[in-house]
Design a protein around this motif. Structure first.
Motif, PDB file in Angstrom:
ATOM      1  N   UNK A  16      -7.159  -1.591   6.059  1.00  0.00           N
ATOM      2  CA  UNK A  16      -6.061  -2.423   5.552  1.00  0.00           C
ATOM      3  C   UNK A  16      -6.008  -2.381   4.031  1.00  0.00           C
ATOM      4  N   UNK A  17      -7.171  -2.421   3.398  1.00  0.00           N
ATOM      5  CA  UNK A  17      -7.209  -2.360   1.931  1.00  0.00           C
ATOM      6  C   UNK A  17      -6.670  -1.024   1.435  1.00  0.00           C
ATOM      7  N   UNK A  18      -7.035   0.050   2.102  1.00  0.00           N
ATOM      8  CA  UNK A  18      -6.523   1.359   1.720  1.00  0.00           C
ATOM      9  C   UNK A  18      -5.011   1.424   1.900  1.00  0.00           C
ATOM     10  N   UNK A  19      -4.524   0.809   2.965  1.00  0.00           N
ATOM     11  CA  UNK A  19      -3.081   0.783   3.224  1.00  0.00           C
ATOM     12  C   UNK A  19      -2.346   0.017   2.127  1.00  0.00           C
ATOM     13  N   UNK A  23       0.389   1.811  -0.617  1.00  0.00           N
ATOM     14  CA  UNK A  23       1.827   1.569  -0.482  1.00  0.00           C
ATOM     15  C   UNK A  23       2.370   0.542  -1.477  1.00  0.00           C
ATOM     16  N   UNK A  24       1.608   0.234  -2.488  1.00  0.00           N
ATOM     17  CA  UNK A  24       2.055  -0.704  -3.525  1.00  0.00           C
ATOM     18  C   UNK A  24       1.675  -0.170  -4.897  1.00  0.00           C
ATOM     19  N   UNK A  25       2.240  -0.773  -5.904  1.00  0.00           N
ATOM     20  CA  UNK A  25       1.896  -0.464  -7.282  1.00  0.00           C
ATOM     21  C   UNK A  25       1.565  -1.767  -8.006  1.00  0.00           C
ATOM     22  N   UNK A  26       0.621  -1.710  -8.916  1.00  0.00           N
ATOM     23  CA  UNK A  26       0.266  -2.893  -9.696  1.00  0.00           C
ATOM     24  C   UNK A  26       1.339  -3.132 -10.753  1.00  0.00           C
ATOM     25  N   UNK A  27       1.901  -4.342 -10.726  1.00  0.00           N
ATOM     26  CA  UNK A  27       2.965  -4.697 -11.651  1.00  0.00           C
ATOM     27  C   UNK A  27       2.822  -6.156 -12.075  1.00  0.00           C
ATOM     28  N   UNK A  28       3.230  -6.484 -13.302  1.00  0.00           N
ATOM     29  CA  UNK A  28       3.346  -7.906 -13.645  1.00  0.00           C
ATOM     30  C   UNK A  28       4.479  -8.523 -12.848  1.00  0.00           C
ATOM     31  N   UNK A  29       4.326  -9.770 -12.484  1.00  0.00           N
ATOM     32  CA  UNK A  29       5.344 -10.446 -11.692  1.00  0.00           C
ATOM     33  C   UNK A  29       6.494 -10.879 -12.608  1.00  0.00           C
ATOM     34  N   UNK A  30       7.723 -10.479 -12.312  1.00  0.00           N
ATOM     35  CA  UNK A  30       8.854 -10.949 -13.120  1.00  0.00           C
ATOM     36  C   UNK A  30       8.892 -12.474 -13.165  1.00  0.00           C
ATOM     37  N   UNK A  35       0.510 -13.008 -14.274  1.00  0.00           N
ATOM     38  CA  UNK A  35      -0.087 -12.554 -13.016  1.00  0.00           C
ATOM     39  C   UNK A  35       0.400 -11.141 -12.706  1.00  0.00           C
ATOM     40  N   UNK A  36      -0.541 -10.294 -12.286  1.00  0.00           N
ATOM     41  CA  UNK A  36      -0.191  -8.967 -11.782  1.00  0.00           C
ATOM     42  C   UNK A  36      -0.485  -8.918 -10.293  1.00  0.00           C
ATOM     43  N   UNK A  37       0.352  -8.214  -9.565  1.00  0.00           N
ATOM     44  CA  UNK A  37       0.182  -8.084  -8.122  1.00  0.00           C
ATOM     45  C   UNK A  37       0.391  -6.639  -7.692  1.00  0.00           C
ATOM     46  N   UNK A  38      -0.163  -6.311  -6.533  1.00  0.00           N
ATOM     47  CA  UNK A  38       0.174  -5.071  -5.855  1.00  0.00           C
ATOM     48  C   UNK A  38       1.490  -5.324  -5.113  1.00  0.00           C
ATOM     49  N   UNK A  39       2.566  -4.686  -5.569  1.00  0.00           N
ATOM     50  CA  UNK A  39       3.878  -4.928  -4.991  1.00  0.00           C
ATOM     51  C   UNK A  39       4.546  -3.611  -4.610  1.00  0.00           C
ATOM     52  N   UNK A  40       5.422  -3.685  -3.619  1.00  0.00           N
ATOM     53  CA  UNK A  40       6.153  -2.514  -3.142  1.00  0.00           C
ATOM     54  C   UNK A  40       7.556  -2.496  -3.732  1.00  0.00           C
ATOM     55  N   UNK A  41       8.164  -1.319  -3.713  1.00  0.00           N
ATOM     56  CA  UNK A  41       9.523  -1.167  -4.232  1.00  0.00           C
ATOM     57  C   UNK A  41      10.573  -1.277  -3.126  1.00  0.00           C
ATOM     58  N   UNK A  42      10.251  -0.798  -1.943  1.00  0.00           N
ATOM     59  CA  UNK A  42      11.241  -0.693  -0.866  1.00  0.00           C
ATOM     60  C   UNK A  42      10.753  -1.459   0.357  1.00  0.00           C
ATOM     61  N   UNK A  43      11.383  -2.593   0.632  1.00  0.00           N
ATOM     62  CA  UNK A  43      10.930  -3.452   1.721  1.00  0.00           C
ATOM     63  C   UNK A  43      11.104  -2.785   3.085  1.00  0.00           C
ATOM     64  N   UNK A  44      12.247  -2.137   3.308  1.00  0.00           N
ATOM     65  CA  UNK A  44      12.524  -1.555   4.622  1.00  0.00           C
ATOM     66  C   UNK A  44      11.577  -0.395   4.899  1.00  0.00           C
ATOM     67  N   UNK A  46       8.593   0.139   3.675  1.00  0.00           N
ATOM     68  CA  UNK A  46       7.237  -0.360   3.912  1.00  0.00           C
ATOM     69  C   UNK A  46       7.142  -1.027   5.280  1.00  0.00           C
ATOM     70  N   UNK A  47       8.160  -1.753   5.662  1.00  0.00           N
ATOM     71  CA  UNK A  47       8.190  -2.401   6.979  1.00  0.00           C
ATOM     72  C   UNK A  47       8.015  -1.349   8.084  1.00  0.00           C
TER      73      UNK A  47
END
Length: 227
Positions: A16-19, A23-30, A35-44, A46-47
């Motif tokens: 799960x950690x590898x997944x 599938x995410x990139x580290x970004x500051x939260x708008x 805070x920085x998070x591992x976030x995805x660009x495309x919800x569909x 990734x779903x």
């Protein structure tokens, strides 16, 4: 925004950690750049990838891979008002990415517990806590039949977007408030928030992922549950 339909039991934590990392990139939260998070660009996309990885159709969206407006609002409020959490035990309910819990830990909470029902979310919370240099105790668990004890502060972002969700969350939050906990939620105008039960603390114009919200920004209010 959380997932609260049914508990998804922990799977292979390392996988799960590898997944999550793949599938995410580290970004500051708008709007919450502290805070920085591992976030995805495309919800569909990734779903669909999540369903393939789990071998299961009909999984809930990957709430853990995005900073939802309600959580962003609560995190902003906590960072700007550290007195809410400093030195207190905090529960981040339906925590998603762990954004709210990370904000509470950064502002001096004595401990932070994060509850989710998706194993990917729990993994993401651990990764995001480490990324921000804080500690969060996260677990796959459904707490909504209880009262959130012994947490002194219960925080939730964006939990009133569905009738069935609201029907479970409101009684939980009221039980937490009745035993003396401070209860604060964030909401970007969801239909099922009973506003008459809450007192507004702050309102923010929050940037959001347009594909998820059909808008580029959402007015998000931070509410305290009245006693």
């Amino acid at each position: 925004m959380p997932n609260a339909t049914r508990v998804r039991q922990p799977s292979d934590t390392a996988a799960d950690a590898a997944f999550v990392r793949a599938h995410t990139q580290v970004q500051p939260v708008p709007f919450v750049p502290e805070v920085r998070l591992h976030m995805a660009e495309d919800a569909i996309a990734l779903w669909e990838t999540t369903e393939t990885a789990r071998g299961e159709i009909g999984m809930p969206p990957p709430f853990w891979a995005f900073a939802w407006a309600g959580g962003v609002g609560v995190a902003r409020y906590v960072l700007d008002h550290p007195e809410l959490v400093a030195g207190r035990t905090v529960l981040d309910l339906a925590a998603g990415s762990g954004l709210v819990g990370v904000a509470a830990a950064l502002r001096g909470a004595s401990s932070v517990r994060a509850a989710e029902i998706d194993a990917y979310a729990v993994t993401a919370i651990g990764i995001n806590a480490e990324l921000n240099g804080v500690r969060i105790s996260a677990a796959v668990e459904d707490l909504l039949d209880g009262d959130g004890g012994p947490a002194e502060v219960v925080l939730a972002g964006d939990v009133f977007y569905e009738r069935a969700m609201a029907a479970r969350f409101l009684p939980f939050l009221e039980r937490a408030r009745a035993r003396g906990a401070e209860v604060v939620v964030g909401d970007p105008g969801r239909r099922y928030l009973p506003r008459e039960r809450f007192t507004a603390l702050a309102a923010y114009d929050v940037p959001v992922v347009a594909d998820l919200e059909d808008a580029a920004r959402k007015t998000t209010t931070v509410w305290r549950l009245a006693g």
